[in-house]
Design an enzyme around this catalytic site. Structure first.
Site, PDB file in Angstrom:
ATOM      1  N   SER A 180      -8.876  23.131  -7.164  1.00 13.27           N
ATOM      2  CA  SER A 180      -8.689  23.294  -8.611  1.00 13.27           C
ATOM      3  C   SER A 180      -9.777  22.665  -9.467  1.00 13.27           C
ATOM      4  O   SER A 180      -9.756  22.811 -10.696  1.00 13.27           O
ATOM      5  CB  SER A 180      -7.331  22.725  -9.030  1.00 13.27           C
ATOM      6  OG  SER A 180      -6.297  23.602  -8.645  1.00 13.27           O
ATOM      7  N   LYS A 215     -11.435  24.915 -11.869  1.00 14.83           N
ATOM      8  CA  LYS A 215     -10.888  25.169 -13.203  1.00 14.83           C
ATOM      9  C   LYS A 215     -11.794  24.612 -14.297  1.00 14.83           C
ATOM     10  O   LYS A 215     -11.685  25.020 -15.468  1.00 14.83           O
ATOM     11  CB  LYS A 215      -9.484  24.578 -13.317  1.00 14.83           C
ATOM     12  CG  LYS A 215      -8.416  25.326 -12.503  1.00 14.83           C
ATOM     13  CD  LYS A 215      -7.052  24.689 -12.687  1.00 14.83           C
ATOM     14  CE  LYS A 215      -5.919  25.515 -12.068  1.00 14.83           C
ATOM     15  NZ  LYS A 215      -5.853  25.415 -10.603  1.00 14.83           N
ATOM     16  N   SER A 233      -2.665  21.451 -13.663  1.00 14.58           N
ATOM     17  CA  SER A 233      -3.479  22.334 -12.839  1.00 14.58           C
ATOM     18  C   SER A 233      -2.722  23.624 -12.546  1.00 14.58           C
ATOM     19  O   SER A 233      -2.781  24.172 -11.446  1.00 14.58           O
ATOM     20  CB  SER A 233      -3.868  21.642 -11.526  1.00 14.58           C
ATOM     21  OG  SER A 233      -5.039  22.198 -10.985  1.00 14.58           O
TER      22      SER A 233
END
Length: 410
Positions: free
Chosen positions: A86, A89, A144
């Site tokens: 993640s 991101k 997340s």
């Protein structure tokens, strides 16, 4: 003293051509151009002018840099390509964050979240509920949430368009180790990044006030339907002090990630005495706290013994902000055009992604020369194909990993 020699060091660094292995397991990048300086392409620890680095760093790759100057103070396998989880991101936010006003409102449809991969980390978005853009970004940064990423991606025109724009953004940032397959960082074959690239994403994002605010938010109230809300907490343990870790003094963000395939990855930034340092740690051995403990140890070193460290490389500036780009025939000495004024600038990038598939294709075309020179043909083909309107959005529900959520690791 650091300022007086910064221009000289920046001029000596830059992009160095090198023929590098294409294996994802290799310590070097698969890109054919070394971004940031020749030393960053080497395996092993790179440090100069300082001693006392933490001995118990088990990460497969890590990097420590000065956020303002972009100088890399120490690194280990900086361009090694690894699954980012993640932390990808950050690139999603770099690409999409400025597209929508934070006060805008959006009512989620079933189709917006039906393609979220099974086992994803979720913030708890429900179809039929209206969210503000700010709340959706809180879901991305604090929890997340892949569901929040998918909603924002569909608002942006779909998953394929968002992936193509993220890949184009990576090219502009000169993050050539990064190959984007999904916008949320979920494990997919070929989705890779590096400690160098993740640090580029963080540095670029932190120039933006909204990005900086979201990644530094500890808790927020999130809609549960009607007038009901529930509290969400940031999964960054150095920010909140969760799971037995203390809050790291001066921490300002940025993003953590975990999947069962990628393991733990974290990029953190902290400010002390007017100086901001960035650290990325990828895939350390041992338990889920190790990525935070090793980040804290490297930050401590950077604010201490590392104050005397001399640059071993450079976080380059985006091409759209005047960042120098060397052709494969140039060496470090020939790549002296990096803009010192652009480094650490708080001015946001003037480069804005055009709306719609045609705009995306035009943007990718503008950076095609970079893709042809510096990325494998397969990467360029993937980004271009994903941008065409004829390509259906990918089905991201059948990933290889069954339990990729960020929750166990933060």
């Amino acid at each position: 003293m650091r300022d007086s020699s910064r221009l000289t060091r920046r001029a000596a660094l830059g992009l160095t051509a090198a023929a590098l292995p294409l294996s994802a397991a290799s310590p070097a990048s698969a890109a054919t151009t070394v971004v940031g300086g020749e030393r960053l392409a080497r395996g092993g620890i790179q440090v100069r002018g300082a001693t006392g680095l933490p001995k118990k760093i088990t990460a497969q790759a890590w990097l420590l840099a000065d956020c303002d100057s972009g100088e890399v103070l120490a690194s280990y396998n900086a361009h090694r390509r690894l699954p980012p989880a993640s932390t990808l991101k950050m690139l999603f936010a770099d690409t999409v964050l400025k597209k929508f006003e934070r006060t805008g409102r959006y009512t989620v449809k079933d189709s917006d979240i039906s393609d979220v991969p099974s086992g994803s980390s979720l913030v708890g978005i429900k179809a039929g509920i209206t969210y503000t853009v700010e709340q959706l970004w809180q879901g991305v940064f604090l929890r997340s949430g892949n569901d929040a990423v998918h909603v924002l991606s569909h608002m942006n025109g779909g998953l394929a368009k968002t992936v193509a724009e993220m890949q184009a953004k990576a090219v502009d940032l000169q993050a050539l180790d990064t190959h984007v397959v999904s916008p949320d960082g979920f494990d997919h074959n070929g989705q890779l990044s590096s400690a160098y690239d993740l640090t580029l994403f963080a540095r670029h994002g932190l120039k933006d006030e909204e990005f900086r605010g979201y990644c530094g938010t500890r808790t927020a109230d999130f809609p549960a339907g009607g007038k009901k809300t529930f509290q969400i907490q940031n999964t960054d343990r150095l920010l909140t002090g969760a799971w037995g870790l203390g809050v790291y003094k001066g921490l300002i963000g940025v993003k953590n990630g975990y999947t069962s395939h990628a393991g733990n990855t974290f990029t953190g930034a902290a400010t002390r005495g007017g100086r901001t340092l960035l650290v990325t740690v990828m895939h350390p051995a041992a338990g889920s706290n190790a990525v935070y403990e090793q980040t804290a140890a490297l930050l401590d070193w950077g604010f201490g013994n590392g104050s005397s460290a001399q640059s071993v490389g450079l976080l380059v500036d985006p091409l759209s902000e005047g960042g120098a780009s060397a052709s494969p025939s140039k060496g470090a000495a020939g790549a002296s055009g990096t803009s010192a004024a652009a480094a650490g600038s708080s001015k946001p990038s003037p480069w804005r992604l055009a709306e719609g598939g045609a705009g995306t294709l035009a943007l990718l075309g503008a950076g095609a020369w970079a893709l042809r020179r510096r990325r494998r043909t397969a990467v360029a083909a993937t980004a271009t194909a994903a941008a065409t309107a004829a390509v259906a959005e990918p089905d991201l529900r059948d990933a290889r990993v069954s339990d990729p959520g960020d929750t166990p690791a933060g």
